[in-house]
Design an enzyme around this catalytic site. Structure first.
Site, PDB file in Angstrom:
ATOM      1  N   GLN A  96      -0.373  -4.798  -0.499  1.00 32.34           N
ATOM      2  CA  GLN A  96      -0.110  -3.523  -0.575  1.00 32.34           C
ATOM      3  C   GLN A  96      -1.324  -2.671  -0.210  1.00 32.34           C
ATOM      4  O   GLN A  96      -2.530  -2.895  -0.581  1.00 32.34           O
ATOM      5  CB  GLN A  96       0.207  -3.313  -2.170  1.00 32.34           C
ATOM      6  CG  GLN A  96       0.507  -1.837  -2.413  1.00 32.34           C
ATOM      7  CD  GLN A  96       0.724  -1.336  -3.869  1.00 32.34           C
ATOM      8  OE1 GLN A  96      -0.211  -1.563  -4.737  1.00 32.34           O
ATOM      9  NE2 GLN A  96       2.049  -1.311  -4.503  1.00 32.34           N
ATOM     10  N   TYR A 103      -0.880   7.894  -6.907  1.00 27.81           N
ATOM     11  CA  TYR A 103      -1.964   7.867  -5.728  1.00 27.81           C
ATOM     12  C   TYR A 103      -1.560   8.944  -4.821  1.00 27.81           C
ATOM     13  O   TYR A 103      -0.549   9.678  -4.811  1.00 27.81           O
ATOM     14  CB  TYR A 103      -2.127   6.468  -5.407  1.00 27.81           C
ATOM     15  CG  TYR A 103      -2.757   5.582  -6.592  1.00 27.81           C
ATOM     16  CD1 TYR A 103      -4.024   5.857  -6.845  1.00 27.81           C
ATOM     17  CD2 TYR A 103      -1.879   4.551  -7.174  1.00 27.81           C
ATOM     18  CE1 TYR A 103      -4.425   5.070  -8.070  1.00 27.81           C
ATOM     19  CE2 TYR A 103      -2.249   3.608  -8.137  1.00 27.81           C
ATOM     20  CZ  TYR A 103      -3.554   3.888  -8.677  1.00 27.81           C
ATOM     21  OH  TYR A 103      -4.201   3.139  -9.625  1.00 27.81           O
TER      22      TYR A 103
END
Length: 330
Positions: free
Chosen positions: A100, A172
Site C-alpha cells: 500500500q 489521508y
C-alpha cells in the site's frame, strides 16, 4: 463454505477469500527501510500460507507525505532491495502480497517531515486531533503527487510484489480530495465527485502506463459517517470510475471516520458500504472492519456484501487466527 473458496475472476487470482489488511507496525528504520523487526513480524503472521493475500502497511511515496515516525517508505530506489526481502519472505510462506502506497497530506506533521503539511484546500483535517491548517496544493504540486505515486508503484513492482494498493481512505491526502469535508477547491480538482476524483484518475492512469498489466488495488474511504460528508451515491460513482480507469480490486474502509464507525460495534461494520459499491462495479471488493470470527466473514461472503474479507486486529492479536480459520473447513 465461502472463506476457503478461490478468487479466480480477477487479475490477482487468490487461493481463498481471507486477506490480512494493512496495519502500521512502526517497525521500520529511521529512513523508512525494512528492518529485521518487520521481517520477523510478517514471518510470524504469514507462516503456513493460510492467508491468500497480505497487504503491507501504508508506505509513504514522498517525505512530505510521511504520516508518522518509523513508517515504511517507498520514496527512494535505494529501498527496493530491502522490500524484495519482504516480498520474497511472504511469497515463500505461500501468500501473495501487495504494497500500500500513501501520502498523508494534511494528516502529516511538520515535526515528522520538516515541512508544512499540504492538502486539497486550506482546511484542517477532521480525522486528526490538533490538526494544523495545511497549504492548499497548486497544480504543480498535484502533478508532483501524481508522479510520486507512479514512481512508488514502479518500485513496488521492481521489489517483487504481486500488486500495488493506492491509499484513499482514513483521512489521508487522496481521501482529502475525495471528501467534500476537506475538498473545497473551485478548480477542476474540486466541486462535484467528478472533480474530487480527478487526481485519483490521473494517478491510476500514470501507474497503469508505468507498470503495464501489474494489479492495481485502491483502498477507498467510502463513508465519512457524517451528514455533510461523502454520500454513498458519490462513493458508488467514484468506485465505478476507478474500475473503468483500470483498478482491479477495491478495498472498502472508512474516510474521515478512519477505520471505525463511532458507536457502531457490530462485525463487518463497513459491509453495508462494500455491498453498495459491489452493486456498482464488476471487479472484486474487499471489506475490513470489526471482523473477528470466521462466522462473521462467512455471512458477509454468503450475502455477497464483499468478495474478500480482511481480518486485521484479530490477526494482529493472534498469529494463528488464519490457520485456525482455514483449518475449520477441512
Amino acid at each position: 463454505m465461502y472463506l476457503d473458496q478461490p478468487l479466480e475472476n480477477s487479475k490477482l487470482a487468490l487461493k481463498n477469500r481471507l486477506i490480512m489488511p494493512p496495519m502500521a507496525t512502526a517497525k521500520s528504520g529511521i529512513d523508512g527501510g525494512i528492518t529485521q523487526d518487520i521481517l520477523n513480524y510478517y514471518e510470524e503472521k504469514t507462516k503456513g500460507g493460510y492467508l491468500s493475500l497480505v497487504i503491507i502497511e501504508h508506505s509513504y511515496v514522498t517525505l512530505a507525505g510521511k504520516a508518522s515516525k518509523n513508517q515504511l517508505s517507498v520514496a527512494e530506489d535505494s529501498l527496493i532491495d530491502g522490500l524484495k526481502k519482504l516480498s520474497n519472505l511472504i511469497r515463500n510462506n505461500g501468500s501473495k502480497t501487495v504494497m500500500q502506497v500513501n501520502h498523508a497530506g494534511s494528516a502529516a506533521s511538520e515535526e515528522v517531515t520538516g515541512m508544512k503539511p499540504v492538502g486539497p484546500s486550506a482546511i484542517s483535517n477532521p480525522s486528526k486531533e490538533n490538526a494544523v491548517m495545511p497549504i492548499s496544493l497548486d497544480k504543480e504540486g498535484i502533478k508532483e503527487v501524481v508522479n510520486d505515486f507512479k514512481e512508488a508503484a514502479v518500485r513496488v513492482k521492481k521489489a517483487g510484489f504481486d500488486g500495488v494498493e493506492i491509499h484513499s481512505a482514513h483521512g489521508y491526502l487522496l481521501n482529502q480530495f475525495l471528501s467534500p469535508l476537506t475538498n473545497k477547491r473551485t478548480d477542476e480538482y474540486g466541486g462535484d465527485i467528478t472533480g474530487r476524483i480527478k487526481i485519483h484518475l490521473e494517478i491510476i492512469k500514470a501507474i497503469r502506463e508505468a507498470v503495464g498489466d501489474f494489479p492495481i488495488l485502491l483502498r477507498m474511504g467510502a463513508t465519512d459517517y457524517r451528514e455533510d460528508g461523502l454520500t454513498i451515491e458519490d462513493s458508488q460513482k467514484a468506485a465505478s470510475a476507478f474500475a473503468q480507469a483500470g483498478v482491479d480490486i477495491l478495498d472498502i474502509s472508512g474516510g474521515m471516520c478512519r477505520y471505525s464507525l463511532p458507536g457502531v460495534q457490530e462485525p463487518g461494520y463497513f459491509a453495508p458500504y462494500s455491498a453498495a459499491i459491489k452493486a456498482a462495479v464488476s471487479i472484486p471488493v474487499i471489506v475490513t472492519g470489526g471482523i473477528t470470527k470466521t462466522e462473521d466473514a462467512e455471512v458477509i461472503l454468503r450475502d455477497k456484501k464483499a468478495d474478500l474479507v480482511g481480518v486485521g486486529r484479530a490477526i494482529y492479536k493472534d498469529s494463528n487466527w488464519a490457520q485456525n480459520a482455514m483449518r475449520s473447513f477441512e
